[in-house]
Design an enzyme around this catalytic site. Sequence first.
Site, PDB file in Angstrom:
ATOM      1  N   GLN A 224     -18.233  30.969 -14.146  1.00 13.54           N
ATOM      2  CA  GLN A 224     -17.710  29.922 -13.260  1.00 13.54           C
ATOM      3  C   GLN A 224     -18.332  28.565 -13.570  1.00 13.54           C
ATOM      4  OE1 GLN A 224     -15.228  30.472 -11.415  1.00 13.54           O
ATOM      5  NE2 GLN A 224     -15.217  32.701 -11.198  1.00 13.54           N
ATOM      6  N   LYS A 247     -10.689  31.904 -17.875  1.00 13.57           N
ATOM      7  CA  LYS A 247     -11.054  31.031 -16.755  1.00 13.57           C
ATOM      8  C   LYS A 247     -11.184  29.586 -17.211  1.00 13.57           C
ATOM      9  CE  LYS A 247     -13.659  34.706 -14.434  1.00 13.57           C
ATOM     10  NZ  LYS A 247     -12.892  35.088 -13.262  1.00 13.57           N
ATOM     11  N   CYS A 386     -15.288  40.845  -5.806  1.00 17.13           N
ATOM     12  CA  CYS A 386     -16.259  41.557  -6.665  1.00 17.13           C
ATOM     13  C   CYS A 386     -17.702  41.188  -6.343  1.00 17.13           C
ATOM     14  CB  CYS A 386     -15.986  41.306  -8.153  1.00 17.13           C
ATOM     15  SG  CYS A 386     -14.394  41.882  -8.683  1.00 17.13           S
TER      16      CYS A 386
HETATM   17  N1  PMP Z   1     -18.980  36.776 -13.329  1.00 17.93           N
HETATM   18  C1  PMP Z   1     -18.435  35.878 -12.502  1.00 17.93           C
HETATM   19  C2  PMP Z   1     -19.322  34.911 -11.772  1.00 17.93           C
HETATM   20  C3  PMP Z   1     -17.060  35.858 -12.332  1.00 17.93           C
HETATM   21  O1  PMP Z   1     -16.492  34.976 -11.496  1.00 17.93           O
HETATM   22  C4  PMP Z   1     -16.246  36.779 -13.050  1.00 17.93           C
HETATM   23  C5  PMP Z   1     -14.745  36.806 -12.871  1.00 17.93           C
HETATM   24  N2  PMP Z   1     -14.326  36.774 -11.549  1.00 17.93           N
HETATM   25  C6  PMP Z   1     -16.879  37.669 -13.909  1.00 17.93           C
HETATM   26  C7  PMP Z   1     -18.245  37.636 -14.028  1.00 17.93           C
HETATM   27  C8  PMP Z   1     -16.096  38.675 -14.718  1.00 17.93           C
HETATM   28  O2  PMP Z   1     -15.285  38.017 -15.630  1.00 17.93           O
HETATM   29  P1  PMP Z   1     -14.196  38.850 -16.472  1.00 17.93           P
HETATM   30  O3  PMP Z   1     -13.385  39.610 -15.452  1.00 17.93           O
HETATM   31  O4  PMP Z   1     -13.400  37.794 -17.166  1.00 17.93           O
HETATM   32  O5  PMP Z   1     -14.924  39.738 -17.395  1.00 17.93           O
END
Ligand code: PMP
Length: 432
Positions: A224, A247, A386
């Site tokens: 982020q 992202k 998450c």
């Molecule tokens: N860490 C953070 C702080 C996130 O916001 C995210 C995605 N929401 C992830 C890890 C995981 O990223 P990805 O699903 O692209 O592997």
Amino acid sequence: MNAVTTLPLDVESLRRDFPILQAVLHGDQPLVYLDNAATTQRPRQVIDAISDVYETKYANVHRGIHWLSDQSTDLYEEARQKVRHFIGAVHREEVIFTHGTTESINLVARSLGDGGFGGQGGSLRATAGGFRAGDEILLTEMEHHSNIVPWQQLAARSGAVIRWLPITDDGQLKLDELPALLNERTRIVAVAAVSNVLGTINPVAELIAAAHAVGAKVLVDAAQSVPHQPLDVVKLGADFVAFSGHKMLGPTGVGVLYGRRELLEAMPPFLGGGSMIRRVTRDGFEPSDLPAKFEAGTPPIVSAIGLGAAIDYLDRIGLPAIHEHEQRLTEYAHKLLADFPGLRFLGPEPKHKAGIVSFVIDGIHAHDVAQLLDRSGVAVRAGHHCTMPLHKRLGINASTRASFYFYNTLAEVETLAQGLHEARDVFRRQKK
Ligand code: PMP
């Protein structure tokens, strides 16, 4: 106009680059896309770069001795250089293409955590020592599951212990508790640069200095952060930095692990297979040099090239302007919603936050809020994002999150606020 109602970017002209942002939902509602922390949209320039590879330059990389393979290999390696430059890394070998932040963190937890077998010299031999029982892993209470579960798996395998740096009620790290949590047993500190729920911008440089003082390594989850504000891995002194292409205007299926060269060199390969070896015999294998050692199998070729095009686009706008723009949107959202009945913001004041505004509203479940906002064309996320341990710490099960990018406007923040008022009216009517 006051400071909050002026913006540093020409958003209307940038928005024209994004075909999806012209969408109209439910017959007459223009799309208001405020789910950028989950994934951003892509500009025409990235979509075109991807089509162009498939139409004219696509083949597998590093293998074929033919013209097309050379073309795609050049573009793939050019994308690596763009990433290197974007995060201020010195060596191209320090940029590993993965499939996303999640895989990048798993790579470190497996490879650094297990140590294990490098396979050098034609036979399997133990390399960097892995984590042992009693070693400590320091996480924070605001981590994403991606930066928790791989360490829990490592702890279960090795007997290492996880410690947690707590947060204040307004979602900032309790740095005064850091000295008591760091000691010579701490092997790694894994921390988000920016929380995906609270929006908190963490003092990562300070954490790194404290961790290094006790000999611990630091992994920065920059999922982020890298898309939104400048991050220089060398100035920061980070050992590992993980982030995702999707992202930051890029395609899904590609991410990055930055690692300091000497660490990556000492670490055994994560996945085994083609491309990551120099030689294989019946008795063992000899790994390739970096970065191939950590890129087993056919890599996300076109996604990485698309990420390169996304970086070109972000470079043209400039991350400082992007960050400032998002902060204005965050301030405006806080201002418009300050007196909203029963609404509680999660996380600190806007000045300590990135473009993420999460909240709960008394008496209305987060999922209902998101569903009612959707009627106004507003896309936000609801749930635990998450971060179940964080939600438990905050005493809630779910929250609603609006997250901004440089293509969002003040008018869209007003639509969000208006949509929330309408949602509240719907609920009040239903209760009567
Ligand atoms: N860490 C953070 C702080 C996130 O916001 C995210 C995605 N929401 C992830 C890890 C995981 O990223 P990805 O699903 O692209 O592997």
